[in-house]
Motif scaffolding. Structure first.
Motif, PDB file in Angstrom:
ATOM      1  N   PRO A  80       0.798  -1.221   0.000  1.00  0.00           N
ATOM      2  CA  PRO A  80       0.000   0.000   0.000  1.00  0.00           C
ATOM      3  C   PRO A  80       0.834   1.275   0.000  1.00  0.00           C
ATOM      4  O   PRO A  80       2.003   1.282   0.379  1.00  0.00           O
ATOM      5  CB  PRO A  80      -0.776  -0.117   1.315  1.00  0.00           C
ATOM      6  CG  PRO A  80       0.173  -0.861   2.212  1.00  0.00           C
ATOM      7  CD  PRO A  80       0.884  -1.850   1.320  1.00  0.00           C
ATOM      8  N   VAL A  81       0.202   2.356  -0.425  1.00  0.00           N
ATOM      9  CA  VAL A  81       0.719   3.700  -0.176  1.00  0.00           C
ATOM     10  C   VAL A  81       0.271   4.082   1.232  1.00  0.00           C
ATOM     11  O   VAL A  81      -0.923   4.043   1.545  1.00  0.00           O
ATOM     12  CB  VAL A  81       0.186   4.713  -1.200  1.00  0.00           C
ATOM     13  CG1 VAL A  81       0.716   6.110  -0.885  1.00  0.00           C
ATOM     14  CG2 VAL A  81       0.565   4.297  -2.616  1.00  0.00           C
ATOM     15  N   TYR A  82       1.231   4.438   2.081  1.00  0.00           N
ATOM     16  CA  TYR A  82       0.895   4.673   3.484  1.00  0.00           C
ATOM     17  C   TYR A  82       0.301   6.065   3.667  1.00  0.00           C
ATOM     18  O   TYR A  82       0.962   7.081   3.419  1.00  0.00           O
ATOM     19  CB  TYR A  82       2.122   4.514   4.384  1.00  0.00           C
ATOM     20  CG  TYR A  82       1.740   4.452   5.848  1.00  0.00           C
ATOM     21  CD1 TYR A  82       1.299   3.265   6.408  1.00  0.00           C
ATOM     22  CD2 TYR A  82       1.784   5.584   6.643  1.00  0.00           C
ATOM     23  CE1 TYR A  82       0.912   3.200   7.735  1.00  0.00           C
ATOM     24  CE2 TYR A  82       1.402   5.536   7.971  1.00  0.00           C
ATOM     25  CZ  TYR A  82       0.959   4.336   8.514  1.00  0.00           C
ATOM     26  OH  TYR A  82       0.567   4.285   9.831  1.00  0.00           O
ATOM     27  N   ARG A  83      -0.967   6.111   4.102  1.00  0.00           N
ATOM     28  CA  ARG A  83      -1.651   7.379   4.353  1.00  0.00           C
ATOM     29  C   ARG A  83      -2.247   7.439   5.756  1.00  0.00           C
ATOM     30  O   ARG A  83      -2.993   8.375   6.065  1.00  0.00           O
ATOM     31  CB  ARG A  83      -2.759   7.582   3.318  1.00  0.00           C
ATOM     32  CG  ARG A  83      -2.262   7.701   1.877  1.00  0.00           C
ATOM     33  CD  ARG A  83      -1.430   8.946   1.669  1.00  0.00           C
ATOM     34  NE  ARG A  83      -1.019   9.100   0.265  1.00  0.00           N
ATOM     35  CZ  ARG A  83      -0.226  10.077  -0.173  1.00  0.00           C
ATOM     36  NH1 ARG A  83       0.241  10.979   0.688  1.00  0.00           N
ATOM     37  NH2 ARG A  83       0.102  10.149  -1.448  1.00  0.00           N
ATOM     38  N   ALA A  84      -1.940   6.451   6.603  1.00  0.00           N
ATOM     39  CA  ALA A  84      -2.418   6.480   7.984  1.00  0.00           C
ATOM     40  C   ALA A  84      -1.502   7.369   8.822  1.00  0.00           C
ATOM     41  O   ALA A  84      -0.548   7.962   8.310  1.00  0.00           O
ATOM     42  CB  ALA A  84      -2.486   5.066   8.545  1.00  0.00           C
ATOM     43  N   SER A  85      -1.774   7.440  10.119  1.00  0.00           N
ATOM     44  CA  SER A  85      -1.027   8.365  10.979  1.00  0.00           C
ATOM     45  C   SER A  85      -0.253   7.670  12.087  1.00  0.00           C
ATOM     46  O   SER A  85       0.325   8.340  12.943  1.00  0.00           O
ATOM     47  CB  SER A  85      -1.994   9.373  11.607  1.00  0.00           C
ATOM     48  OG  SER A  85      -3.007   8.707  12.352  1.00  0.00           O
ATOM     49  N   ALA A  86      -0.212   6.323  12.080  1.00  0.00           N
ATOM     50  CA  ALA A  86       0.439   5.611  13.180  1.00  0.00           C
ATOM     51  C   ALA A  86       1.944   5.484  13.007  1.00  0.00           C
ATOM     52  O   ALA A  86       2.647   5.185  13.972  1.00  0.00           O
ATOM     53  CB  ALA A  86      -0.184   4.220  13.332  1.00  0.00           C
ATOM     54  N   PHE A  87       2.467   5.675  11.792  1.00  0.00           N
ATOM     55  CA  PHE A  87       3.904   5.605  11.543  1.00  0.00           C
ATOM     56  C   PHE A  87       4.492   7.012  11.604  1.00  0.00           C
ATOM     57  O   PHE A  87       3.769   8.006  11.471  1.00  0.00           O
ATOM     58  CB  PHE A  87       4.186   5.000  10.167  1.00  0.00           C
ATOM     59  CG  PHE A  87       4.016   3.500  10.082  1.00  0.00           C
ATOM     60  CD1 PHE A  87       3.476   2.768  11.126  1.00  0.00           C
ATOM     61  CD2 PHE A  87       4.394   2.814   8.934  1.00  0.00           C
ATOM     62  CE1 PHE A  87       3.312   1.393  11.043  1.00  0.00           C
ATOM     63  CE2 PHE A  87       4.242   1.444   8.833  1.00  0.00           C
ATOM     64  CZ  PHE A  87       3.697   0.730   9.894  1.00  0.00           C
TER      65      PHE A  87
END
Length: 726
Positions: free
Chosen positions: A281-288
């Motif tokens: 995936p393209v990472y668009r979450a906020s946990a990283f």
């Protein structure tokens, strides 16, 4: 068996945990809006993980064919309105065998197989390898489907079939009228893009809607793994172009990859020259950490690592840092971002005698936000096998906290039989025979790390013995290989046919491909060594027998059989002109380590510009046609393609389409004709049927019959087709 470079397993602050293990060749993940995780296995079973636990009953069991090659269930997608309609889409191979996308209706934690509605299926039967398999809904609401070339490279360039393509259909399977080849005579209407070898995984960027395609590369040292930007109507060039290399005289019509890495680059491979990209995936979450925002994750099944692509402000790849080092990422076949922002991965765990790997789902998380580092959890046990009752001392020795806080370490053990403990070094007694999985979770009060499971075998596993074929067996193409075995158990005695499971895998370099089975319920059988299909170079077959006793304990045996190698010396005169072997480009000179009796197709290019000098094909040394069959002889052989220099590769003859512009009749298109120049057609008119895609001038708008359905007046790209009387 490969050797792996010494690297840190994950970047600082990240931790790995196992969500569920012991699965049977899991291939794909899909998260539901309510947080449930659906896990698809190649054999057609779809499982549900809810609140971190695997539910005892499967969601559904599809009738998927896995008997030959890589067929089976490989793709899942949820309808955009899944929360209200419960639609789950599955890409799998039917028993016909035919690749299909079926829509199931999920009610609670079950899906009735009879609820299946066929959304798409390939007009052609499925081959053994190169099925593609990813399905995703795009931001436009259409369903996109990846298909492989079915081990026939020419399929990728042929618009009359649906192999080696990205397809696009509506949710009900109908064809969107704005698909790029809808009005192209002879083209398959679902095609959205083509020229791909095996686009096993593709993804949409949830922020921008961009489509990214991971195309698995060829089987030679010079092959490339690709990441391509999805463009409607694009031709990605396989087999004429791969990675950064053009194997024909002109690749200007092809869309080159945004990123590629080569099999023989030691920065990406182990001591074995191999690669197999699994796009994530393209990472668009906020946990990283913020540095990962917009990064495109991808893994390599053969080399067992995960990397990420970093893009600069202009959208160009600027770096590809290692994220999970080999071999820790395992035999990775899918990656997803979960609702918690963690990265979830699947290892397929195909059985073979190499490095231990299991079918499992893993979670890669960053609990180290705010500076806290997660603890390191280490567990061990001795003994791990013995008769019931079995008393096992466990220890957490080696578990540490890198930053000593915020709290003291605590320990939580689960022993797999319902027993638990909070001691750092507990002793547990197993009363009943069976296989149990023990795990340790270590917490520092803010972050926790869970170990992979330790298998504890209580009782005596059966002893499996392969009696046929004997050790040292050699094979040639077309040989029928019989297999047979026995199994005995201390408690059950001699085991019957119902306890036997057979599988044959194709060992390729340091990774495996499913080839035959799993198949159960027989003490003997046979399989045939293919004479065509997957290239035989650097491969051999391994027979796996698993015997299962009444307590569920397993005994395993394996037997490798080895090829009778037939070296083929392939070259051109002058040397250096690429040829095609079984549709795959080969640089010359080349000694291909084939299999005795294997039936190859060799193809010389009709013309080629080597350096600045143009050449025309003249003949093969074996007298064969430009494209002909070459059977690998006992002891080896080869063939050389001879070329002659020419003043020009293309003749001056051409087909002209004429039009009127600015009040003057001018040539609008002039298409050169390959030599020899066609003979004069004689008196009278004749008809040329054509189709083409053109870019209109800025001051021209498409109109009338020349505008493809769905185009707007603002469009400046259009398909034109029809007949011209010349």
């Amino acid at each position: 068996m490969g050797t792996w470079p010494a690297q840190a397993a994950l970047p600082p602050g990240f931790q790995r945990s196992t969500v569920v293990s012991g699965l049977s060749e899991p291939t794909v993940l899909e998260f539901a809006p309510d947080g449930r995780l659906f896990v698809g296995e190649r054999g057609g079973r779809i499982l549900t993980v809810e609140n971190g636990s695997l539910l005892p009953l499967p969601l559904v069991q599809l009738a998927a064919d896995t008997l030959n090659g890589e067929r089976g269930l490989v793709g899942l997608a949820l309808d955009p309105n899944f929360a209200t309609n419960g639609y789950l889409y599955a890409y799998y191979t039917t028993n016909e065998p035919r690749n299909r996308v079926g829509r199931l209706t999920v009610v609670g934690n079950t899906a009735d197989p009879s609820s299946e509605v066929v959304i798409w299926q390939n007009p052609d039967l499925a081959a053994d390898f190169h099925h593609g398999g990813t399905i995703h809904f795009g931001p436009d609401g259409a369903l996109y489907i990846a298909t492989g070339d079915q081990m026939v490279s020419a399929n990728a360039q042929d618009l009359s079939n649906q192999h080696g393509k990205i397809l696009r259909v509506a949710r009900d399977g109908t064809i969107p009228p704005d698909n790029p080849f809808v009005r192209v005579p002879g083209a398959q209407a679902p095609i959205w893009a083509y020229g791909l070898r095996n686009p096993f995984r593709f993804v949409f960027d949830p922020a921008t809607g961009a489509l990214w395609i991971g195309d698995v590369g060829g089987n030679v040292a010079e092959s490339w793994e690709e990441v391509n930007r999805g463009v409607p109507g694009a031709n990605y060039g396989w087999p004429n172009q791969e990675g950064r290399v053009c194997y024909v005289s002109d690749c200007s019509a092809y869309t080159f990859p945004v990123y590629a890495y080569q099999h023989n680059n030691p920065a990406y491979s182990t001591d074995q020259v191999q690669a197999s990209i699994t796009l994530g995936p393209v990472y668009r979450a906020s946990a990283f950490p913020a540095a990962y925002q917009g990064a495109l994750f991808f893994g390599d099944y053969a080399n067992r690592w995960i990397r990420s692509l970093v893009f600069d402000a202009g959208g160009v790849v600027s770096a590809d840092p290692l994220f999970d080092s080999p071999p820790d990422a395992g035999t990775i076949v899918d990656l997803r971002v979960g609702p918690d922002g963690a990265l979830y991965t699947v290892t397929i765990g195909v059985a073979f005698s190499g490095e231990a790997d299991v079918g499992a789902v893993h979670r890669l998380a960053f609990p180290g936000g705010g500076g806290n580092q997660p603890p390191v959890a280490v567990e061990s046990a001795d003994p791990r096998q013995g008769p019931a009752p079995l008393t096992v001392p466990f220890t957490s020795a080696g578990s540490t906290d890198p930053d000593s806080g915020p709290g003291a370490l605590t320990f939580s053990w689960t022993f797999g039989d319902g027993g638990t403990s909070t001691e750092p070094n507990p002793v547990h007694t197993y009363a009943a025979r069976g296989l149990y999985l023990a795990r340790l979770t270590v917490s520092d009060g803010a972050a926790a790390t869970t170990t992979d499971a330790i298998p504890i075998t209580v009782g005596s596993p059966p002893v499996a013995i392969i009696t046929q074929p004997p050790p040292g067996t050699l094979y040639r193409a077309g040989d029928v290989i019989p297999f047979a075995g026995t199994a005995t158990d201390l408690e059950d005695g001699a085991l019957g046919a119902g306890a036997f499971v057979w599988q044959v895998v194709l060992r390729h370099a340091d990774h495996t491909h499913p080839f035959f089975g799993p198949t159960a319920g027989a003490t003997q059988g046979s399989f045939t060594i293919p004479a065509t299909g997957h290239g035989p170079e650097n491969t051999f077959y391994e027979i796996e027998l698993t015997a299962i006793d009444s307590d569920g304990l397993q005994g395993k045996a394996s037997r490798a059989i080895l090829p009778v190698v037939s070296p083929l010396a392939l070259d051109t005169v002058p040397s250096g002109i690429p040829i095609f072997l079984d549709g795959q480009p080969q640089l010359t000179p080349r000694v291909y380590q084939s299999l005795s009796g294997f039936i190859h197709t060799v193809e010389a290019q009709p013309s080629f510009v080597l350096g600045a000098a143009p050449y025309l094909f003249d003949r093969w040394s074996d007298g064969g046609a430009r494209v002909h069959t070459l059977v690998a002889p006992e002891g080896g052989g080869g063939a050389t393609a001879f070329y002659t220099p020419t003043a020009s590769v293309l003749s001056t003859a051409s087909v002209r389409f004429r039009g009127t512009g600015g009040g003057t009749t001018i040539d609008r298109i002039k298409v050169p004709v390959d030599p020899p120049t066609p003979a004069d057609v004689g008196a009278g008119d004749f008809t040329v049927e054509f189709w083409m895609r053109g870019t209109l001038a800025d001051n021209v708008t498409p109109s009338g019959p020349y505008r493809a359905s769905g185009d707007t007046e603002e469009s400046n790209v259009d398909w034109i087709y029809g007949n011209i009387i010349v």
